[in-house]
Design an enzyme around this catalytic site. Structure first.
Site, PDB file in Angstrom:
ATOM      1  N   VAL A  42      49.748  37.957  36.399  1.00  0.00           N
ATOM      2  CA  VAL A  42      48.882  39.056  35.987  1.00  0.00           C
ATOM      3  C   VAL A  42      47.572  38.898  36.737  1.00  0.00           C
ATOM      4  O   VAL A  42      47.183  37.803  37.062  1.00  0.00           O
ATOM      5  CB  VAL A  42      48.625  39.067  34.463  1.00  0.00           C
ATOM      6  CG1 VAL A  42      49.907  39.304  33.714  1.00  0.00           C
ATOM      7  CG2 VAL A  42      47.966  37.790  33.998  1.00  0.00           C
ATOM      8  N   CYS A  43      46.927  39.994  37.047  1.00  0.00           N
ATOM      9  CA  CYS A  43      45.813  39.865  37.979  1.00  0.00           C
ATOM     10  C   CYS A  43      44.913  41.077  37.932  1.00  0.00           C
ATOM     11  O   CYS A  43      45.220  42.076  37.307  1.00  0.00           O
ATOM     12  CB  CYS A  43      46.282  39.768  39.414  1.00  0.00           C
ATOM     13  SG  CYS A  43      47.941  39.220  39.628  1.00  0.00           S
ATOM     14  N   THR A  44      43.798  40.988  38.661  1.00  0.00           N
ATOM     15  CA  THR A  44      42.953  42.143  38.925  1.00  0.00           C
ATOM     16  C   THR A  44      42.767  42.231  40.425  1.00  0.00           C
ATOM     17  O   THR A  44      42.441  41.237  41.059  1.00  0.00           O
ATOM     18  CB  THR A  44      41.572  41.966  38.262  1.00  0.00           C
ATOM     19  OG1 THR A  44      41.754  41.776  36.853  1.00  0.00           O
ATOM     20  CG2 THR A  44      40.709  43.181  38.497  1.00  0.00           C
ATOM     21  N   ASN A  73      47.127  45.277  35.365  1.00  0.00           N
ATOM     22  CA  ASN A  73      48.578  45.218  35.194  1.00  0.00           C
ATOM     23  C   ASN A  73      49.130  46.380  34.387  1.00  0.00           C
ATOM     24  O   ASN A  73      50.160  46.261  33.729  1.00  0.00           O
ATOM     25  CB  ASN A  73      48.994  43.889  34.554  1.00  0.00           C
ATOM     26  CG  ASN A  73      48.575  42.718  35.404  1.00  0.00           C
ATOM     27  OD1 ASN A  73      47.500  42.173  35.206  1.00  0.00           O
ATOM     28  ND2 ASN A  73      49.385  42.368  36.380  1.00  0.00           N
TER      29      ASN A  73
END
Ligand SMILES: *[C@@H]1O[C@H](CO)[C@@H](O)[C@H](O)[C@H]1NC(C)=O
Ligand SMILES: *[C@@H]1O[C@H](CO)[C@@H](O)[C@H](O)[C@H]1NC(C)=O
Ligand SMILES: *[C@@H]1O[C@H](CO)[C@@H](O)[C@H](O)[C@H]1NC(C)=O
Length: 390
Positions: A137-139, A315
């Site tokens: 999960v990330c930005t 996400n």
């Protein structure tokens, strides 16, 4: 598998959130760059991988340096997997290796090379590579400043659901991953072909820049028709799609323009859904491609005429609200707005990515890339207590 995952998450919510409130969130940070202080855990080390060497040999040096932390992480993943599926490791050690020949070149040979250099069974290296297809999960953000320069940056958050360390107040996998974070300079003819921030042992790409041409990051997209099913199908013999990490690697290695990359990332059938965040080398060339396994279901491109001077993806589908307990998008957008288009740079983007909960306990690294300034930087992160757990 989804069922048990959700179960773990609820347990974590109950026991962790209570002590972590408040504060989850903070005002948009400033003055965090150049990185220092408790949220900065060190610069990421550089390695060279020579693409002119045979695939089996090219990871040798990097993996022999990272053998110990790689073994530690894989042992931990195995223990977790064993607790949920007692037979899984038997399958992984004895059945998965037979499928290595089904992987396209150069990936099968590279995995063999990694396994031998690490002294680990091939099936476990394959499992380790499958892991990134489903658990990150990330930005990610690409922004254009008022002079038309593009900046592409991301936080890589990893390790949710994979075990909480009560004593250290940390996600075990996120901590075990930090020593594996490396910057890789992939060379051809002794010249940089592309660069990537990666995890030692993983041969796909989550974050990369092809100097002069494009920048690319991938974020996980959760979906019912998600990664597990695609991978299971692949193992069972239905092999239409490609592994996401192989697609991003091929684009970085071999695509020659933003448009070619856009096309490949939109149309190639994959095992798992994903968000691709792509930047080019000209003003206006930045987009988020929302992918199902078979095709692009949404294409969102920069439009400075309409005041859209950045695209930002966490996400969740950008046209829908994010999950209430995991809203990193709104704090990040609020912070981008505070900084403003005029002042966008590594300095201000690092502030955005250092603002909780955009920065959280799962964040392993922050990477920033600029084609016009030919800069690529990555930093290891920490988020000391109190900090939102994801
Ligand atoms: C967790 O804390 C223990 C001691 O409290 C330490 O030995 C260990 O290295 C820590 N683990 C991580 C992953 O930080
Ligand atoms: C790369 O450089 C090394 C040492 O300078 C040289 O031996 C080698 O032949 C070069 N390789 C290529 C493909 O140019
Ligand atoms: C890139 O292209 C070369 C030459 O066609 C090929 O050998 C290589 O396998 C490709 N790389 C990837 C990652 O697909």
């Amino acid at each position: 598998m989804r069922g048990s995952v959700v179960c773990v998450m609820l347990v974590v919510c109950g026991s962790v959130l209570a002590q972590d409130v408040p504060p989850y969130t903070e005002d948009c940070r400033s003055g965090t760059y150049p990185p220092s202080g408790p949220t900065f855990k060190g610069k990421v080390q550089w390695y060279t991988v020579n693409l002119d060497q045979p695939p089996y040999e090219r990871w040798q040096k990097l993996i022999s340096d990272k053998k110990a932390p790689l073994n530690e992480l894989i042992q931990h993943i195995k223990n977790l997997a064993k607790a949920i599926f007692p037979n899984l490791i038997d399958i992984v050690d004895n059945k998965l290796p037979f499928l290595i020949g089904k992987l396209p070149s150069p990936f099968g040979e590279e995995m063999k090379g990694v396994a031998d250099a690490a002294g680990l069974p091939l099936g476990e290296i394959m499992l380790f590579n499958i892991f990134y297809e489903v658990f990150s999960v990330c930005t990610s953000v690409v922004a254009q400043d008022t002079s038309g320069k593009l900046f592409h940056a991301r936080n890589l958050d990893f390790g949710l659901f994979l075990g909480w360390d009560v004593k250290n107040n940390s996600w075990i996998v996120s901590e075990l991953l930090k020593p594996l974070v490396v910057n890789v300079n992939f060379q051809r003819n002794n010249k940089t072909a592309f660069m990537s921030t990666s995890f030692a042992g993983y041969i796909g790409m989550l974050t990369g820049m092809k100097p002069g041409v494009l920048t690319l990051t991938m974020n996980e997209r959760f979906s019912l028709d998600g990664g597990y099913i695609g991978i299971l199908e692949w193992i069972l013999g239905k092999r239409h799609g490609v592994w996401m990490g192989f697609l991003t690697r091929s684009v970085l290695e071999n695509a020659t323009s933003y448009d070619e990359a856009k096309d490949l990332l939109s149309k190639t059938e994959m095992l798992a859904p994903a968000y691709f965040i792509l930047g080019g080398n000209k003003p206006g060339q930045a987009c988020v491609i929302t992918r199902s396994r078979t095709s692009s279901i949404n294409f969102w491109e920069l439009d400075t005429q309409k005041g859209e001077w950045y695209v930002l993806e966490t996400n969740y589908d950008h046209w829908k609200p994010p999950l209430v307990i995991d809203n990193r998008r709104d704090p990040a957008m609020k912070c981008m707005k505070t900084k403003g288009q005029k002042s966008i740079s590594f300095t201000t983007i690092y502030d955005v990515l250092s603002t909780k909960p955009v920065l959280n306990k799962l964040t392993t690294y922050t990477a920033m890339m600029s084609i016009s300034e030919n800069k690529f930087e990555a930093y290891l992160r920490d988020c000391p207590h109190p900090c939102m757990p994801w």
